[in-house]
Motif scaffolding. Sequence first.
Motif, PDB file in Angstrom:
ATOM      1  N   SER A  55       0.848  -1.187   0.000  1.00  0.00           N
ATOM      2  CA  SER A  55       0.000   0.000   0.000  1.00  0.00           C
ATOM      3  C   SER A  55       0.887   1.242   0.000  1.00  0.00           C
ATOM      4  O   SER A  55       1.871   1.297   0.753  1.00  0.00           O
ATOM      5  CB  SER A  55      -0.857   0.042   1.260  1.00  0.00           C
ATOM      6  N   VAL A  74       0.443   1.265  -8.908  1.00  0.00           N
ATOM      7  CA  VAL A  74      -0.953   1.080  -9.333  1.00  0.00           C
ATOM      8  C   VAL A  74      -1.644   2.399  -8.984  1.00  0.00           C
ATOM      9  O   VAL A  74      -1.804   2.725  -7.805  1.00  0.00           O
ATOM     10  CB  VAL A  74      -1.649  -0.098  -8.621  1.00  0.00           C
ATOM     11  N   VAL A  80     -11.671   3.999 -10.340  1.00  0.00           N
ATOM     12  CA  VAL A  80     -10.788   2.831 -10.383  1.00  0.00           C
ATOM     13  C   VAL A  80     -11.564   1.572 -10.745  1.00  0.00           C
ATOM     14  O   VAL A  80     -11.092   0.718 -11.497  1.00  0.00           O
ATOM     15  CB  VAL A  80     -10.086   2.636  -9.010  1.00  0.00           C
ATOM     16  N   ALA A 106      -4.660  -0.442   3.404  1.00  0.00           N
ATOM     17  CA  ALA A 106      -4.086   0.621   4.242  1.00  0.00           C
ATOM     18  C   ALA A 106      -4.306   1.967   3.553  1.00  0.00           C
ATOM     19  O   ALA A 106      -4.717   2.935   4.179  1.00  0.00           O
ATOM     20  CB  ALA A 106      -2.602   0.386   4.475  1.00  0.00           C
ATOM     21  N   THR A 108      -6.516   2.864   0.954  1.00  0.00           N
ATOM     22  CA  THR A 108      -7.881   3.285   0.641  1.00  0.00           C
ATOM     23  C   THR A 108      -8.680   3.597   1.900  1.00  0.00           C
ATOM     24  O   THR A 108      -9.524   4.498   1.880  1.00  0.00           O
ATOM     25  CB  THR A 108      -8.582   2.219  -0.219  1.00  0.00           C
ATOM     26  N   ILE A 146     -11.967  -3.200  -1.126  1.00  0.00           N
ATOM     27  CA  ILE A 146     -10.999  -2.934  -2.201  1.00  0.00           C
ATOM     28  C   ILE A 146     -10.741  -4.218  -2.987  1.00  0.00           C
ATOM     29  O   ILE A 146     -11.142  -5.311  -2.577  1.00  0.00           O
ATOM     30  CB  ILE A 146      -9.650  -2.386  -1.671  1.00  0.00           C
ATOM     31  N   GLY A 147     -10.040  -4.044  -4.101  1.00  0.00           N
ATOM     32  CA  GLY A 147      -9.552  -5.182  -4.878  1.00  0.00           C
ATOM     33  C   GLY A 147     -10.666  -6.075  -5.380  1.00  0.00           C
ATOM     34  O   GLY A 147     -11.777  -5.623  -5.675  1.00  0.00           O
ATOM     35  N   PHE A 180      -2.298   3.948  -5.380  1.00  0.00           N
ATOM     36  CA  PHE A 180      -2.761   3.029  -4.340  1.00  0.00           C
ATOM     37  C   PHE A 180      -1.670   2.059  -3.909  1.00  0.00           C
ATOM     38  O   PHE A 180      -1.522   1.756  -2.735  1.00  0.00           O
ATOM     39  CB  PHE A 180      -4.005   2.276  -4.829  1.00  0.00           C
ATOM     40  N   TYR A 237     -11.494  -1.889 -17.193  1.00  0.00           N
ATOM     41  CA  TYR A 237     -10.866  -1.839 -15.859  1.00  0.00           C
ATOM     42  C   TYR A 237      -9.376  -1.517 -15.973  1.00  0.00           C
ATOM     43  O   TYR A 237      -8.887  -0.575 -15.347  1.00  0.00           O
ATOM     44  CB  TYR A 237     -11.084  -3.170 -15.136  1.00  0.00           C
TER      45      TYR A 237
HETATM   46  C1  LIG Z   1      -6.559  -0.354  -7.005  1.00  0.00           C
HETATM   47  C2  LIG Z   1      -6.498  -0.993  -5.875  1.00  0.00           C
HETATM   48  O1  LIG Z   1      -5.466  -0.672  -5.077  1.00  0.00           O
HETATM   49  C3  LIG Z   1      -5.034  -1.455  -3.978  1.00  0.00           C
HETATM   50  C4  LIG Z   1      -5.315  -0.762  -2.731  1.00  0.00           C
HETATM   51  C5  LIG Z   1      -4.490  -0.849  -1.654  1.00  0.00           C
HETATM   52  C6  LIG Z   1      -4.858  -0.274  -0.314  1.00  0.00           C
HETATM   53  O2  LIG Z   1      -5.960   0.248  -0.178  1.00  0.00           O
HETATM   54  O3  LIG Z   1      -4.054  -0.358   0.630  1.00  0.00           O
HETATM   55  C7  LIG Z   1      -3.243  -1.494  -1.804  1.00  0.00           C
HETATM   56  C8  LIG Z   1      -2.834  -1.959  -2.993  1.00  0.00           C
HETATM   57  C9  LIG Z   1      -3.602  -1.793  -4.234  1.00  0.00           C
HETATM   58  O4  LIG Z   1      -3.562  -2.983  -4.939  1.00  0.00           O
HETATM   59  C10 LIG Z   1      -7.517  -1.987  -5.500  1.00  0.00           C
HETATM   60  O5  LIG Z   1      -7.361  -2.790  -4.587  1.00  0.00           O
HETATM   61  O6  LIG Z   1      -8.531  -2.026  -6.157  1.00  0.00           O
END
Ligand SMILES: C=C(O[C@@H]1C=C(C(=O)O)C=C[C@H]1O)C(=O)O
Length: 285
Positions: A55, A74, A80, A106, A108, A146-147, A180, A237
């Motif tokens: 993160s 990223v 997103v 962490a 987001t 997330i993700g 992110f 995406y």
């Molecule tokens: C784009 C993204 O970003 C992610 C969000 C993260 C976070 O919030 O800590 C960490 C890594 C990224 O892969 C997602 O999960 O959709």
Amino acid sequence: MTLRIGEISYTNILPLFYFVDRDKLKEEQFTFIPQVPAQLNAAMSKAEVDVGGISSFAYAKNQHDYTLLPDLSVSSYHAVGSLFLFSKVPIEQLNEKRIALTSSSATTIHLLKVILAHFYQFKVHYEVEEPNYDKMLAQFDACLLIGDDAIKATWCKEPNIYQYDLGELWYQFTGLPMTFAVIAVRNEIVETKVKELELLNRELLFSKEMSIQTQFQPMIRQIMKDHAGDLPFWSNYFNGLTYDFSEAEQKGLLSFYDLCYQLGYLNEPVETLKLWQPVKDKLTK
Ligand SMILES: C=C(O[C@@H]1C=C(C(=O)O)C=C[C@H]1O)C(=O)O
């Protein structure tokens, strides 16, 4: 040669890893450790991982111990598609409400806190929970996922639930991109594993370039075997994300860090990003 590489186990980072020659790296005793971001953040701080996707918020917390690979991230300039606040009420009514935050994030979770505290001036009660859309919304007014958890939740979308893309909210308020994930290296590895790092950096850059050149198509065909979603969904995406870490992305990230510091989420300001400098003449695959 050995190197322990953290690989975020979400689809969003795949373009940086899909075309990596894993067999070659495994022959060199490199190992891949696939985990969700919060686990990788912890593994990296405990020195169980040498280098990998973490993160961006975790870099800020460990800025004196980590160095960033300079052309990889990223990031996004707008929506997103995999970072959502799902809410029973419109966002304007979330003051003093209860929000569940996914335990896998962490960056987001702090981005949401920044947006609600700084831009909306709201006081909200947060709790960190396992990512489970139904359980979270059974107990809270809203939840942040997330993700791949967030992507899956959008596929079973309920009509009475409001949905907000965190990348889009950030862009609306700041006009800046948001990063992110970053690829971070522990500083002692920068000193001791120069060749290994150069090899990995080349492979990640190669994978990024190939993913873009092929418009993500071979990778998407593979993803469609493992997940739902069709070609237009995944093309849209990946085209909405950016994997660079240029001046614009760095500026967006520093603004986020600045707000995190002002709001007390970081103990120390982040004045500069420490970027790794590869040995230039060895940068050809
Ligand atoms: C784009 C993204 O970003 C992610 C969000 C993260 C976070 O919030 O800590 C960490 C890594 C990224 O892969 C997602 O999960 O959709």
